[in-house]
Design a protein around this motif. Structure first.
Motif, PDB file in Angstrom:
ATOM      1  N   THR A 199       0.837  -1.203   0.000  1.00 14.72           N
ATOM      2  CA  THR A 199       0.000   0.000   0.000  1.00 14.72           C
ATOM      3  C   THR A 199       0.870   1.250   0.000  1.00 14.72           C
ATOM      4  O   THR A 199       0.585   2.211  -0.715  1.00 14.72           O
ATOM      5  CB  THR A 199      -0.937   0.007   1.221  1.00 14.72           C
ATOM      6  OG1 THR A 199      -1.699  -1.201   1.225  1.00 14.72           O
ATOM      7  CG2 THR A 199      -1.888   1.181   1.173  1.00 14.72           C
ATOM      8  N   PHE A 200       1.942   1.221   0.780  1.00 11.71           N
ATOM      9  CA  PHE A 200       2.861   2.363   0.819  1.00 11.71           C
ATOM     10  C   PHE A 200       3.487   2.587  -0.552  1.00 11.71           C
ATOM     11  O   PHE A 200       3.574   3.715  -1.038  1.00 11.71           O
ATOM     12  CB  PHE A 200       3.942   2.151   1.879  1.00 11.71           C
ATOM     13  CG  PHE A 200       4.835   3.331   2.056  1.00 11.71           C
ATOM     14  CD1 PHE A 200       4.426   4.416   2.801  1.00 11.71           C
ATOM     15  CD2 PHE A 200       6.087   3.370   1.459  1.00 11.71           C
ATOM     16  CE1 PHE A 200       5.253   5.528   2.959  1.00 11.71           C
ATOM     17  CE2 PHE A 200       6.914   4.469   1.613  1.00 11.71           C
ATOM     18  CZ  PHE A 200       6.487   5.558   2.362  1.00 11.71           C
ATOM     19  N   LYS A 201       3.905   1.504  -1.203  1.00 11.66           N
ATOM     20  CA  LYS A 201       4.489   1.619  -2.547  1.00 11.66           C
ATOM     21  C   LYS A 201       3.463   2.161  -3.537  1.00 11.66           C
ATOM     22  O   LYS A 201       3.796   2.966  -4.417  1.00 11.66           O
ATOM     23  CB  LYS A 201       5.014   0.265  -3.012  1.00 11.66           C
ATOM     24  CG  LYS A 201       6.274  -0.164  -2.308  1.00 11.66           C
ATOM     25  CD  LYS A 201       6.723  -1.533  -2.770  1.00 11.66           C
ATOM     26  CE  LYS A 201       7.922  -2.011  -1.975  1.00 11.66           C
ATOM     27  NZ  LYS A 201       8.348  -3.357  -2.340  1.00 11.66           N
ATOM     28  N   SER A 202       2.216   1.740  -3.396  1.00 12.76           N
ATOM     29  CA  SER A 202       1.152   2.237  -4.259  1.00 12.76           C
ATOM     30  C   SER A 202       0.946   3.742  -4.061  1.00 12.76           C
ATOM     31  O   SER A 202       0.786   4.491  -5.032  1.00 12.76           O
ATOM     32  CB  SER A 202      -0.147   1.491  -3.959  1.00 12.76           C
ATOM     33  OG  SER A 202      -1.222   2.054  -4.658  1.00 12.76           O
ATOM     34  N   LEU A 203       0.966   4.175  -2.812  1.00  6.08           N
ATOM     35  CA  LEU A 203       0.830   5.614  -2.525  1.00  6.08           C
ATOM     36  C   LEU A 203       1.999   6.399  -3.115  1.00  6.08           C
ATOM     37  O   LEU A 203       1.801   7.474  -3.680  1.00  6.08           O
ATOM     38  CB  LEU A 203       0.755   5.860  -1.020  1.00  6.08           C
ATOM     39  CG  LEU A 203      -0.598   5.628  -0.383  1.00  6.08           C
ATOM     40  CD1 LEU A 203      -0.471   5.671   1.134  1.00  6.08           C
ATOM     41  CD2 LEU A 203      -1.601   6.645  -0.866  1.00  6.08           C
ATOM     42  N   GLY A 239       4.049  10.318  -5.800  1.00  7.80           N
ATOM     43  CA  GLY A 239       5.446  10.684  -5.979  1.00  7.80           C
ATOM     44  C   GLY A 239       6.280  10.229  -4.803  1.00  7.80           C
ATOM     45  O   GLY A 239       5.774   9.805  -3.768  1.00  7.80           O
ATOM     46  N   ASP A 240       7.573  10.308  -4.961  1.00  4.24           N
ATOM     47  CA  ASP A 240       8.488   9.804  -3.945  1.00  4.24           C
ATOM     48  C   ASP A 240       8.586  10.694  -2.704  1.00  4.24           C
ATOM     49  O   ASP A 240       9.110  10.275  -1.686  1.00  4.24           O
ATOM     50  CB  ASP A 240       9.898   9.641  -4.535  1.00  4.24           C
ATOM     51  CG  ASP A 240       9.977   8.465  -5.489  1.00  4.24           C
ATOM     52  OD1 ASP A 240       9.196   7.519  -5.322  1.00  4.24           O
ATOM     53  OD2 ASP A 240      10.820   8.497  -6.395  1.00  4.24           O
ATOM     54  N   ASP A 241       8.102  11.905  -2.787  1.00  4.92           N
ATOM     55  CA  ASP A 241       8.257  12.844  -1.676  1.00  4.92           C
ATOM     56  C   ASP A 241       7.077  12.804  -0.715  1.00  4.92           C
ATOM     57  O   ASP A 241       6.431  13.815  -0.448  1.00  4.92           O
ATOM     58  CB  ASP A 241       8.440  14.262  -2.218  1.00  4.92           C
ATOM     59  CG  ASP A 241       9.708  14.409  -3.027  1.00  4.92           C
ATOM     60  OD1 ASP A 241      10.659  13.653  -2.765  1.00  4.92           O
ATOM     61  OD2 ASP A 241       9.751  15.269  -3.921  1.00  4.92           O
ATOM     62  N   LEU A 242       6.782  11.637  -0.176  1.00  3.58           N
ATOM     63  CA  LEU A 242       5.713  11.529   0.815  1.00  3.58           C
ATOM     64  C   LEU A 242       6.205  12.067   2.149  1.00  3.58           C
ATOM     65  O   LEU A 242       7.376  11.905   2.499  1.00  3.58           O
ATOM     66  CB  LEU A 242       5.295  10.068   0.990  1.00  3.58           C
ATOM     67  CG  LEU A 242       4.535   9.427  -0.155  1.00  3.58           C
ATOM     68  CD1 LEU A 242       4.260   7.961   0.165  1.00  3.58           C
ATOM     69  CD2 LEU A 242       3.240  10.145  -0.414  1.00  3.58           C
ATOM     70  N   PRO A 243       5.328  12.689   2.916  1.00  4.44           N
ATOM     71  CA  PRO A 243       5.724  13.161   4.244  1.00  4.44           C
ATOM     72  C   PRO A 243       6.160  11.990   5.132  1.00  4.44           C
ATOM     73  O   PRO A 243       5.667  10.865   4.999  1.00  4.44           O
ATOM     74  CB  PRO A 243       4.445  13.805   4.798  1.00  4.44           C
ATOM     75  CG  PRO A 243       3.580  14.051   3.619  1.00  4.44           C
ATOM     76  CD  PRO A 243       3.954  13.033   2.584  1.00  4.44           C
TER      77      PRO A 243
END
Length: 71
Positions: A5-9, A14-18
């Motif tokens: 799920t994290f990879k899907s998000l 984009g790679d810049d998730l908080p």
């Protein structure tokens, strides 16, 4: 599952998730992923509707060619 799920998000946003996203539990990640997917779906529908309304402003003879150009 949470890692998927994290990879899907990351793929959607984009790679810049908080950093806080990594601290969410599996259920929270699933809720967030679902909310993002639903929002993207609504956004696509609204953009399509806006495009159709915009084409309504163009004279009928030009609508077909413009629709083919725009896609």
């Amino acid at each position: 599952m949470a890692d998927d799920t994290f990879k899907s998000l990351r793929a959607q946003l984009g790679d810049d998730l908080p950093d806080g996203v990594r601290r969410l539990n599996s259920e929270q990640l699933d809720d967030l992923a679902q909310a993002v997917a639903e929002t993207r779906h609504r956004q696509r529908a609204e953009l399509a509707a806006a495009g159709d309304r915009a084409l309504g402003m163009i004279p009928r003879l030009l609508r077909g060619p413009i629709r083919r150009i725009v896609g």
